[in-house]
Motif scaffolding. Structure first.
Motif, PDB file in Angstrom:
ATOM      1  N   LEU A  20       0.825  -1.191   0.000  1.00 55.53           N
ATOM      2  CA  LEU A  20       0.000   0.000   0.000  1.00 55.53           C
ATOM      3  C   LEU A  20       0.866   1.249   0.000  1.00 55.53           C
ATOM      4  O   LEU A  20       1.931   1.277   0.615  1.00 55.53           O
ATOM      5  N   SER A  21       0.378   2.280  -0.669  1.00 55.39           N
ATOM      6  CA  SER A  21       1.068   3.555  -0.718  1.00 55.39           C
ATOM      7  C   SER A  21       0.162   4.653  -0.196  1.00 55.39           C
ATOM      8  O   SER A  21      -1.057   4.599  -0.367  1.00 55.39           O
ATOM      9  N   CYS A  22       0.764   5.649   0.413  1.00 53.75           N
ATOM     10  CA  CYS A  22       0.046   6.832   0.858  1.00 53.75           C
ATOM     11  C   CYS A  22       0.867   8.047   0.484  1.00 53.75           C
ATOM     12  O   CYS A  22       1.966   8.235   1.003  1.00 53.75           O
ATOM     13  N   ALA A  23       0.334   8.852  -0.405  1.00 58.42           N
ATOM     14  CA  ALA A  23       0.999  10.073  -0.842  1.00 58.42           C
ATOM     15  C   ALA A  23       0.348  11.270  -0.172  1.00 58.42           C
ATOM     16  O   ALA A  23      -0.875  11.425  -0.228  1.00 58.42           O
ATOM     17  N   ALA A  24       1.166  12.104   0.441  1.00 49.41           N
ATOM     18  CA  ALA A  24       0.684  13.285   1.137  1.00 49.41           C
ATOM     19  C   ALA A  24       0.999  14.544   0.340  1.00 49.41           C
ATOM     20  O   ALA A  24       2.063  14.651  -0.279  1.00 49.41           O
ATOM     21  N   SER A  25       0.091  15.480   0.382  1.00 49.92           N
ATOM     22  CA  SER A  25       0.303  16.765  -0.265  1.00 49.92           C
ATOM     23  C   SER A  25      -0.278  17.865   0.607  1.00 49.92           C
ATOM     24  O   SER A  25      -1.096  17.608   1.487  1.00 49.92           O
ATOM     25  N   PHE A  68       3.914  -7.300   8.398  1.00 49.93           N
ATOM     26  CA  PHE A  68       3.797  -6.002   7.728  1.00 49.93           C
ATOM     27  C   PHE A  68       5.020  -5.152   8.039  1.00 49.93           C
ATOM     28  O   PHE A  68       5.565  -5.216   9.150  1.00 49.93           O
ATOM     29  N   THR A  69       5.429  -4.341   7.085  1.00 51.17           N
ATOM     30  CA  THR A  69       6.570  -3.454   7.258  1.00 51.17           C
ATOM     31  C   THR A  69       6.221  -2.060   6.758  1.00 51.17           C
ATOM     32  O   THR A  69       5.813  -1.887   5.609  1.00 51.17           O
ATOM     33  N   LEU A  70       6.395  -1.076   7.623  1.00 53.28           N
ATOM     34  CA  LEU A  70       6.151   0.317   7.272  1.00 53.28           C
ATOM     35  C   LEU A  70       7.456   0.952   6.809  1.00 53.28           C
ATOM     36  O   LEU A  70       8.510   0.721   7.405  1.00 53.28           O
ATOM     37  N   SER A  71       7.386   1.751   5.769  1.00 54.22           N
ATOM     38  CA  SER A  71       8.549   2.480   5.294  1.00 54.22           C
ATOM     39  C   SER A  71       8.118   3.860   4.818  1.00 54.22           C
ATOM     40  O   SER A  71       6.924   4.139   4.680  1.00 54.22           O
ATOM     41  N   ARG A  72       9.099   4.713   4.575  1.00 55.72           N
ATOM     42  CA  ARG A  72       8.793   6.066   4.125  1.00 55.72           C
ATOM     43  C   ARG A  72       9.791   6.518   3.074  1.00 55.72           C
ATOM     44  O   ARG A  72      10.887   5.980   2.955  1.00 55.72           O
ATOM     45  N   ASP A  73       9.375   7.524   2.329  1.00 53.70           N
ATOM     46  CA  ASP A  73      10.229   8.176   1.356  1.00 53.70           C
ATOM     47  C   ASP A  73      10.098   9.672   1.616  1.00 53.70           C
ATOM     48  O   ASP A  73       9.088  10.287   1.270  1.00 53.70           O
ATOM     49  N   ASN A  74      11.113  10.249   2.243  1.00 51.64           N
ATOM     50  CA  ASN A  74      11.055  11.663   2.600  1.00 51.64           C
ATOM     51  C   ASN A  74      10.905  12.562   1.373  1.00 51.64           C
ATOM     52  O   ASN A  74      10.162  13.544   1.400  1.00 51.64           O
ATOM     53  N   ALA A  75      11.617  12.228   0.307  1.00 48.14           N
ATOM     54  CA  ALA A  75      11.576  13.048  -0.892  1.00 48.14           C
ATOM     55  C   ALA A  75      10.201  13.067  -1.528  1.00 48.14           C
ATOM     56  O   ALA A  75       9.781  14.078  -2.093  1.00 48.14           O
ATOM     57  N   LYS A  76       9.500  11.957  -1.449  1.00 52.72           N
ATOM     58  CA  LYS A  76       8.181  11.849  -2.053  1.00 52.72           C
ATOM     59  C   LYS A  76       7.051  12.165  -1.086  1.00 52.72           C
ATOM     60  O   LYS A  76       5.888  12.156  -1.477  1.00 52.72           O
ATOM     61  N   ASN A  77       7.403  12.418   0.180  1.00 54.77           N
ATOM     62  CA  ASN A  77       6.391  12.705   1.195  1.00 54.77           C
ATOM     63  C   ASN A  77       5.351  11.586   1.240  1.00 54.77           C
ATOM     64  O   ASN A  77       4.139  11.821   1.201  1.00 54.77           O
ATOM     65  N   ALA A  78       5.864  10.371   1.312  1.00 54.90           N
ATOM     66  CA  ALA A  78       4.996   9.208   1.208  1.00 54.90           C
ATOM     67  C   ALA A  78       5.376   8.144   2.228  1.00 54.90           C
ATOM     68  O   ALA A  78       6.520   8.079   2.696  1.00 54.90           O
TER      69      ALA A  78
END
Length: 126
Positions: A20-25, A68-78
């Motif tokens: 699953l992905s979650c993109a924030a804006s 389950f594993t949570l991860s993040r991408d700071n550059a993509k704010n996701a």
């Protein structure tokens, strides 16, 4: 002003995987928490996983720990939720949530999250 958009749900057989992905804006994350919750029909919204943005500390519900594993991408704010070894009990609508306050850290409580996505359906067949 903050918007969260989930994607990646679908139908899988027991033992399968989804990501699953979650993109924030609307606001760049530098503090607070982002989290995943889920809600099955007739049940209350349930905590799945969260990350404290500043430290990168991650938290998991006992029911998903190790799968389950949570991860993040700071550059993509996701944020992302890798779900392995899926079970029929994982069937639910999965929601991304965010808060920017880092007061009392009850990250597992949905009431402390100010922003929510619309959800993405995960269905696991037996």
């Amino acid at each position: 002003q903050v918007q969260l958009v989930e994607s990646g749900g679908g139908l899988v057989q027991a033992g399968g995987i989804l990501r699953l992905s979650c993109a924030a804006s609307g606001r760049t994350f530098s503090s607070g928490y982002m989290a995943w919750f889920r809600q099955a029909p007739g049940k209350e919204r349930e905590f799945v996983s969260a990350i404290r943005w500043s430290s990168g500390n991650k938290y998991y519900a006992d029911s998903v720990k190790g799968r389950f594993t949570l991860s993040r991408d700071n550059a993509k704010n996701a944020v992302y939720l890798q779900m392995n070894s899926l079970k029929p009990d994982d069937t639910a609508v999965y929601y991304c949530a965010a808060r920017f306050s880092v007061g009392s850290s009850t990250y597992y409580n949905p009431s402390v999250y100010a922003y929510w996505g619309q959800g993405t359906q995960v269905t696991v067949s037996s």
